[in-house]
Design a protein around this motif. Structure first.
Motif, PDB file in Angstrom:
ATOM      1  N   VAL A 178     -47.830   5.320 -63.053  1.00  0.00           N
ATOM      2  CA  VAL A 178     -47.189   4.380 -62.130  1.00  0.00           C
ATOM      3  C   VAL A 178     -48.265   3.409 -61.665  1.00  0.00           C
ATOM      4  O   VAL A 178     -49.425   3.516 -62.065  1.00  0.00           O
ATOM      5  CB  VAL A 178     -46.562   5.107 -60.908  1.00  0.00           C
ATOM      6  CG1 VAL A 178     -45.381   5.957 -61.328  1.00  0.00           C
ATOM      7  CG2 VAL A 178     -47.603   5.944 -60.181  1.00  0.00           C
ATOM      8  N   GLY A 179     -47.908   2.481 -60.799  1.00  0.00           N
ATOM      9  CA  GLY A 179     -48.893   1.542 -60.291  1.00  0.00           C
ATOM     10  C   GLY A 179     -50.057   2.258 -59.634  1.00  0.00           C
ATOM     11  O   GLY A 179     -49.862   3.046 -58.709  1.00  0.00           O
ATOM     12  N   HIS A 219     -49.508  14.283 -63.943  1.00  0.00           N
ATOM     13  CA  HIS A 219     -48.377  13.642 -64.607  1.00  0.00           C
ATOM     14  C   HIS A 219     -48.547  13.767 -66.109  1.00  0.00           C
ATOM     15  O   HIS A 219     -49.615  13.464 -66.642  1.00  0.00           O
ATOM     16  CB  HIS A 219     -48.269  12.166 -64.225  1.00  0.00           C
ATOM     17  CG  HIS A 219     -47.117  11.468 -64.871  1.00  0.00           C
ATOM     18  ND1 HIS A 219     -47.268  10.505 -65.833  1.00  0.00           N
ATOM     19  CD2 HIS A 219     -45.772  11.638 -64.701  1.00  0.00           C
ATOM     20  CE1 HIS A 219     -46.081  10.094 -66.234  1.00  0.00           C
ATOM     21  NE2 HIS A 219     -45.162  10.762 -65.555  1.00  0.00           N
ATOM     22  N   LEU A 263     -42.268   7.676 -56.485  1.00  0.00           N
ATOM     23  CA  LEU A 263     -43.010   6.691 -57.258  1.00  0.00           C
ATOM     24  C   LEU A 263     -42.730   6.796 -58.755  1.00  0.00           C
ATOM     25  O   LEU A 263     -42.808   5.811 -59.488  1.00  0.00           O
ATOM     26  CB  LEU A 263     -44.514   6.860 -57.027  1.00  0.00           C
ATOM     27  CG  LEU A 263     -45.093   6.471 -55.669  1.00  0.00           C
ATOM     28  CD1 LEU A 263     -46.584   6.758 -55.655  1.00  0.00           C
ATOM     29  CD2 LEU A 263     -44.821   5.017 -55.340  1.00  0.00           C
ATOM     30  N   TYR A 264     -42.429   7.997 -59.197  1.00  0.00           N
ATOM     31  CA  TYR A 264     -42.307   8.252 -60.632  1.00  0.00           C
ATOM     32  C   TYR A 264     -40.863   8.133 -61.086  1.00  0.00           C
ATOM     33  O   TYR A 264     -39.960   8.710 -60.473  1.00  0.00           O
ATOM     34  CB  TYR A 264     -42.865   9.643 -60.969  1.00  0.00           C
ATOM     35  CG  TYR A 264     -44.373   9.658 -60.962  1.00  0.00           C
ATOM     36  CD1 TYR A 264     -45.096   9.410 -62.117  1.00  0.00           C
ATOM     37  CD2 TYR A 264     -45.075   9.855 -59.770  1.00  0.00           C
ATOM     38  CE1 TYR A 264     -46.486   9.381 -62.102  1.00  0.00           C
ATOM     39  CE2 TYR A 264     -46.466   9.825 -59.750  1.00  0.00           C
ATOM     40  CZ  TYR A 264     -47.159   9.581 -60.926  1.00  0.00           C
ATOM     41  OH  TYR A 264     -48.534   9.546 -60.902  1.00  0.00           O
ATOM     42  N   PRO A 265     -40.638   7.413 -62.164  1.00  0.00           N
ATOM     43  CA  PRO A 265     -39.255   7.237 -62.650  1.00  0.00           C
ATOM     44  C   PRO A 265     -38.710   8.513 -63.253  1.00  0.00           C
ATOM     45  O   PRO A 265     -39.461   9.395 -63.692  1.00  0.00           O
ATOM     46  CB  PRO A 265     -39.408   6.155 -63.727  1.00  0.00           C
ATOM     47  CG  PRO A 265     -40.821   6.308 -64.212  1.00  0.00           C
ATOM     48  CD  PRO A 265     -41.623   6.708 -62.988  1.00  0.00           C
ATOM     49  N   GLN A 317     -39.582  14.516 -64.320  1.00  0.00           N
ATOM     50  CA  GLN A 317     -40.591  13.463 -64.183  1.00  0.00           C
ATOM     51  C   GLN A 317     -41.948  13.869 -64.759  1.00  0.00           C
ATOM     52  O   GLN A 317     -42.905  13.094 -64.668  1.00  0.00           O
ATOM     53  CB  GLN A 317     -40.760  13.103 -62.708  1.00  0.00           C
ATOM     54  CG  GLN A 317     -39.510  12.521 -62.060  1.00  0.00           C
ATOM     55  CD  GLN A 317     -39.633  12.506 -60.550  1.00  0.00           C
ATOM     56  OE1 GLN A 317     -39.698  13.554 -59.905  1.00  0.00           O
ATOM     57  NE2 GLN A 317     -39.668  11.320 -59.970  1.00  0.00           N
ATOM     58  N   ARG A 319     -50.538   1.557 -55.801  1.00  0.00           N
ATOM     59  CA  ARG A 319     -49.486   2.151 -54.975  1.00  0.00           C
ATOM     60  C   ARG A 319     -49.672   3.663 -54.881  1.00  0.00           C
ATOM     61  O   ARG A 319     -49.523   4.255 -53.803  1.00  0.00           O
ATOM     62  CB  ARG A 319     -48.120   1.826 -55.581  1.00  0.00           C
ATOM     63  CG  ARG A 319     -46.951   2.392 -54.785  1.00  0.00           C
ATOM     64  CD  ARG A 319     -46.815   1.728 -53.425  1.00  0.00           C
ATOM     65  NE  ARG A 319     -45.797   2.382 -52.617  1.00  0.00           N
ATOM     66  CZ  ARG A 319     -44.493   2.159 -52.732  1.00  0.00           C
ATOM     67  NH1 ARG A 319     -44.046   1.284 -53.643  1.00  0.00           N
ATOM     68  NH2 ARG A 319     -43.644   2.779 -51.945  1.00  0.00           N
ATOM     69  N   LEU A 320     -50.004   4.305 -55.999  1.00  0.00           N
ATOM     70  CA  LEU A 320     -50.254   5.740 -55.969  1.00  0.00           C
ATOM     71  C   LEU A 320     -51.445   6.045 -55.073  1.00  0.00           C
ATOM     72  O   LEU A 320     -51.420   7.007 -54.283  1.00  0.00           O
ATOM     73  CB  LEU A 320     -50.510   6.273 -57.380  1.00  0.00           C
ATOM     74  CG  LEU A 320     -50.885   7.761 -57.476  1.00  0.00           C
ATOM     75  CD1 LEU A 320     -49.775   8.643 -56.920  1.00  0.00           C
ATOM     76  CD2 LEU A 320     -51.210   8.154 -58.918  1.00  0.00           C
TER      77      LEU A 320
END
Length: 381
Positions: free
Chosen positions: A50-51, A79, A377-379, A349, A54-55
């Motif tokens: 993710v970004g 992840h 945050l994670y799709p 995820q 942001r993380l």
């Protein structure tokens, strides 16, 4: 949970000022995003999924005093099988062993699953507790499944208005600490086996006692019992997973304190979470059958938010659910320990989050909202 930093980004400064001052104060624009600090970015991997900034900000908020989350001593995000964030508070590091508290329950459940796979135990047979097998004893109806899903019906009290009178505190710290399983198994029924959910550390100690009996063929020698369980855990679980730091505790009778007391490093607790995320498999080796992990995350009939010694995000809004408000995506589960120990796993995820520290009840509510922010945050594919 929106952090003070995030809330500042969302509200233009001029909206808080009289119109006459607006143009001079903010030129009609929003406050500049301060972004992640260098320290926050330094603990985040290059490809976190993710970004990265942001993380770094959301992960960093776990350690911010003003967030009201309590004391985060160590935290880690994995992840897709890779560590993407790892941080320690002052005084703690990668070699520090952290106590599990009730995260140990999930380890005990995996051990029981291995014994079931070995053919030494049966999930739906009466639990092999000798004291319950006497003629006329209604506790003979308690199955291994009932114990694992916290619905044995035994009169166990985890907390209460007077803590030192609770079954848990007496067993762990007071007059019953030398032979915890004996005390737990002696308690009478307060409900029909299988009908009532009651979270209980005493119940997990019974499971640990059953494992010791099986592995020693009912030996009562404390050292033999301790050594048998310790060897089994190290050769069948900890060793294959590379969890080399793990230190289980035993009572004076040689019974694993399987509901409360296993120590390990942050990374080793994360390895355990990843093992669960991968349905009991590690690097292509199935250490416990996939069907056992499926059972562990199957809702207990009286309590859809609990499985086999593990918390589920099913029916997340139930007041008893220790994962609220983490309700999306479905299928998230967690090993949760006293005072804010969490291994949160989201298989959809490919995500595992571990947080270790010290938080009171109010702080844990805020802490779970912050962990939920990380999850979101994670799709979800």
């Amino acid at each position: 949970m929106s952090s003070p930093r995030a809330r500042a980004l969302a509200t233009p400064v001029c909206l808080t000022l009289p119109l006459a001052l607006c143009l001079a104060a903010c030129g009609g624009g929003a406050e500049t995003d301060p972004g992640a600090t260098e320290a926050e970015l330094s603990v985040i991997g290059d490809n976190p999924g993710v970004g990265r900034e942001r993380l770094a900000m959301e992960f960093g908020d776990l350690f911010e005093d003003e967030q009201g989350l309590g004391e985060t001593r160590a935290a880690l995000v994995m992840h897709a099988g890779e560590i993407v964030g790892e941080r320690y508070a002052d005084g703690y590091d990668a070699d520090t062993r952290f106590i599990s508290w009730s995260m140990a329950k999930t380890v005990t459940a995996v051990m029981i699953g291995m014994l079931v796979a070995d053919g030494a135990l049966e999930l739906d047979a009466p639990a092999p507790v000798p004291e319950w097998q006497r003629p006329g004893d209604a506790r003979a109806e308690i199955t291994l499944r009932d114990l694992l899903q916290m619905r044995s019906g035994l009169d166990h009290t985890e907390g209460g208005e007077v803590p030192y009178e609770s079954s848990e505190v007496r067993m762990l710290f007071l007059d019953q600490r030398d032979d915890m399983a004996k005390f737990a198994e002696e308690q009478p029924l307060e409900a029909e086996p299988g009908e009532k959910f009651e979270y209980s550390s005493n119940t997990t100690v019974i499971l640990a006692d059953i494992a010791a009996d099986v592995l020693t063929r009912d030996s009562q020698d404390p050292e033999e019992r301790r050594k048998a369980v310790d060897t089994y855990l190290r050769t069948r679980l900890f060793g294959p997973l590379g969890m080399t730091s793990m230190v289980p505790e035993y009572d004076a009778a040689g019974t694993l304190i399987g509901g409360s007391a296993i120590h390990g490093t942050l990374r080793d607790w994360a390895r355990f979470g990843e093992f669960l995320r991968n349905h009991g498999s590690y690097r292509g080796t199935q250490l416990v059958p996939r069907q056992w992990i499926d059972f562990m995350v199957e809702p207990s009939p009286p309590a859809p938010f609990y499985g086999g010694q593990i918390w589920l995000n099913t029916q997340a809004s139930d007041p008893q659910n220790q994962l609220y408000p983490i309700d999306n995506p479905q299928g998230i589960f967690a090993a949760i320990g006293h005072m804010g120990q969490y291994i949160v796993v989201s298989p959809k995820q490919k995500l595992t989050i571990v947080r270790l520290g010290h938080s009171d009840a109010e702080e844990r509510r805020a802490l779970l909202r912050q962990i939920n922010d990380l999850v979101e945050l994670y799709p979800t594919p």
